[in-house]
Write a protein that holds these residues in place. Structure first.
Motif, short mmCIF file in Angstrom:
data_model
loop_
_atom_site.label_atom_id
_atom_site.label_comp_id
_atom_site.label_asym_id
_atom_site.label_seq_id
_atom_site.Cartn_x
_atom_site.Cartn_y
_atom_site.Cartn_z
N UNK A 68 0.78 -1.45 -0.12
CA UNK A 68 0.12 0.12 0.26
C UNK A 68 0.86 1.14 -0.45
N UNK A 69 -0.13 2.32 0.19
CA UNK A 69 1.20 3.75 0.21
C UNK A 69 1.49 3.91 1.57
N UNK A 70 1.03 2.83 2.06
CA UNK A 70 1.84 2.79 4.00
C UNK A 70 3.21 2.45 4.20
N UNK A 71 2.88 1.22 2.75
CA UNK A 71 3.35 -0.49 3.53
C UNK A 71 2.64 -1.32 3.22
N UNK A 72 3.50 -2.66 3.13
CA UNK A 72 3.23 -4.19 3.48
C UNK A 72 1.74 -3.85 4.36
N UNK A 73 0.73 -3.92 3.86
CA UNK A 73 -0.39 -4.50 5.01
C UNK A 73 -1.19 -5.72 4.27
N UNK A 74 -2.24 -5.81 5.46
CA UNK A 74 -3.68 -6.13 5.38
C UNK A 74 -4.58 -5.77 4.22
N UNK A 75 -4.76 -6.90 4.21
CA UNK A 75 -6.31 -6.11 2.84
C UNK A 75 -7.30 -7.29 2.76
N UNK A 76 -8.80 -6.33 2.96
CA UNK A 76 -9.30 -7.64 2.79
C UNK A 76 -10.56 -7.79 0.73
N UNK A 77 -10.99 -8.54 0.39
CA UNK A 77 -10.85 -8.81 -0.73
C UNK A 77 -12.48 -9.54 -0.95
N UNK A 78 -12.61 -8.19 -1.69
CA UNK A 78 -13.99 -7.69 -1.65
C UNK A 78 -14.69 -8.84 -2.82
N UNK A 79 -13.85 -8.83 -4.04
CA UNK A 79 -14.21 -9.39 -5.01
C UNK A 79 -13.39 -9.08 -6.59
N UNK A 80 -13.89 -10.10 -7.25
CA UNK A 80 -13.56 -10.20 -8.67
C UNK A 80 -13.91 -8.37 -9.62
N UNK A 81 -12.97 -7.51 -9.95
CA UNK A 81 -13.51 -6.43 -10.67
C UNK A 81 -13.50 -7.02 -11.70
N UNK A 82 -14.77 -6.35 -12.51
CA UNK A 82 -15.01 -6.96 -14.19
C UNK A 82 -14.99 -5.90 -14.91
N UNK A 83 -16.08 -4.35 -14.25
CA UNK A 83 -16.03 -2.84 -14.79
C UNK A 83 -15.26 -2.34 -13.89
N UNK A 84 -13.87 -2.06 -13.34
CA UNK A 84 -13.56 -1.22 -12.78
C UNK A 84 -13.57 -0.01 -13.52
#
Length: 304
Positions: A68-84
């Motif tokens: 991340x812009x702050x450093x390596x960190x934990x993130x939660x998967x929301x799902x597939x991004x089909x049309x970002x």
């Protein structure tokens, strides 16, 4: 502009102060990305991240370690991004790995530690007599670093404060001054619609919102009705703006005069949603006509 709309304006309000151009500009270009692409979320700041799994099989709700812009960190998967929408190649990061049970246990322990750090920060701010409001604290999972998000009316010289915090926590300290929209995104809450704030629950990548969007949708210009808890214009004003803008191009403008049924009428209100147009006649009549009956000939509008 309709008469009702005009009467709802608070004349002594500085409506321009409600505008905030710090939102993300949504690019109209179609970005071709390598599939699969996943949408992630940093729960502590409600920031969204788009990531490539790099061969890792992911399920919705799982936790991963990402840069991340702050450093390596934990993130939660929301799902597939089909049309970002509105992302560029540089916005996509590579997932390092899935979070282990040890990572999740560490994150749980850090949440307790963050509560204590919140109190320590407030005590140190009081000692240094700084005008700062602490919004959130977060300890990174994959490196020894603490983030302190704060808001302030002016720039703050917090160099001595950082030294004190380093001596207490024995790790890297990063203080980030955030704006009112960011504060609302982190803290969350309910909007006047009764649902969770858009910036907190939907997306942090929001387009700039202007007073023009409220005018285009015939909304009240009373700041209490079109501003959120952050004191800026409601993010949702941008959701239907494009529809209203396109719909109005096919309709006559408010204020236009039309001769109909033996009387001159003036268009006072246009409702693109129900396709009805209100007109006031010189003889005192007020009528509503479906927009499908309006025809433009020789650059002039008439009613069939």
């Amino acid at each position: 502009m309709s008469d009702i709309f005009e009467n709802d304006i608070e004349q002594d309000e500085d409506l321009a102060a409600l505008e905030d151009n710090s939102g993300a500009e949504i690019s109209g270009e179609k970005f071709v990305f390598d599939e699969p692409l996943y949408a992630l979320k940093l729960d502590y700041s409600c920031e969204g991240i788009f990531a490539s799994p790099g061969g890792i099989k992911l399920e919705q709700g799982e936790s991963v370690i990402v840069p991340t812009r702050y450093g390596k960190d934990l993130a939660r998967v929301l799902g597939r991004a089909k049309s970002p929408i509105g992302i560029k190649k540089d916005d996509i990061v590579q997932i390092d790995r899935k979070a282990t049970s040890a990572d999740l246990k560490k994150a749980e322990n850090f949440r307790e530690k963050e509560k204590d750090a919140f109190k320590v920060f407030q005590e140190k701010v009081a000692v240094h007599r700084l005008n700062m409001k602490l919004v959130g604290v977060h300890f990174l999972i994959d490196e020894p670093k603490a983030l302190f998000f704060f808001s302030a009316d002016q720039r703050v010289d917090f160099r001595e404060l950082v030294k004190d915090l380093v001596s207490v926590f024995k790790m890297r300290i990063e203080l980030r001054q955030i704006g009112v929209r960011d504060e609302s995104r982190i803290t969350g809450g309910l909007g006047i619609c009764g649902r969770a704030c858009c910036c907190h629950a939907i997306s942090d990548k929001l387009r700039p919102v202007s007073i023009r969007m409220a005018k285009e949708q015939n909304l009240s210009l009373n700041s209490m009705k079109i501003s959120g808890q952050c004191g800026r214009l409601l993010c949702c004003l941008s959701y239907e703006y494009d529809f209203y803008s396109e719909a109005r191009k096919k309709l006559p403008q408010e204020g236009a005069r039309i001769f109909y049924d033996g009387t001159n009428f003036r268009i006072t209100e246009i409702n693109p949603l129900n396709s009805m147009i209100k007109l006031h006649g010189e003889d005192g009549r007020i009528i509503e006509v479906n927009s499908k009956r309006f025809v433009k000939e020789n650059n002039r509008w008439r009613i069939n």
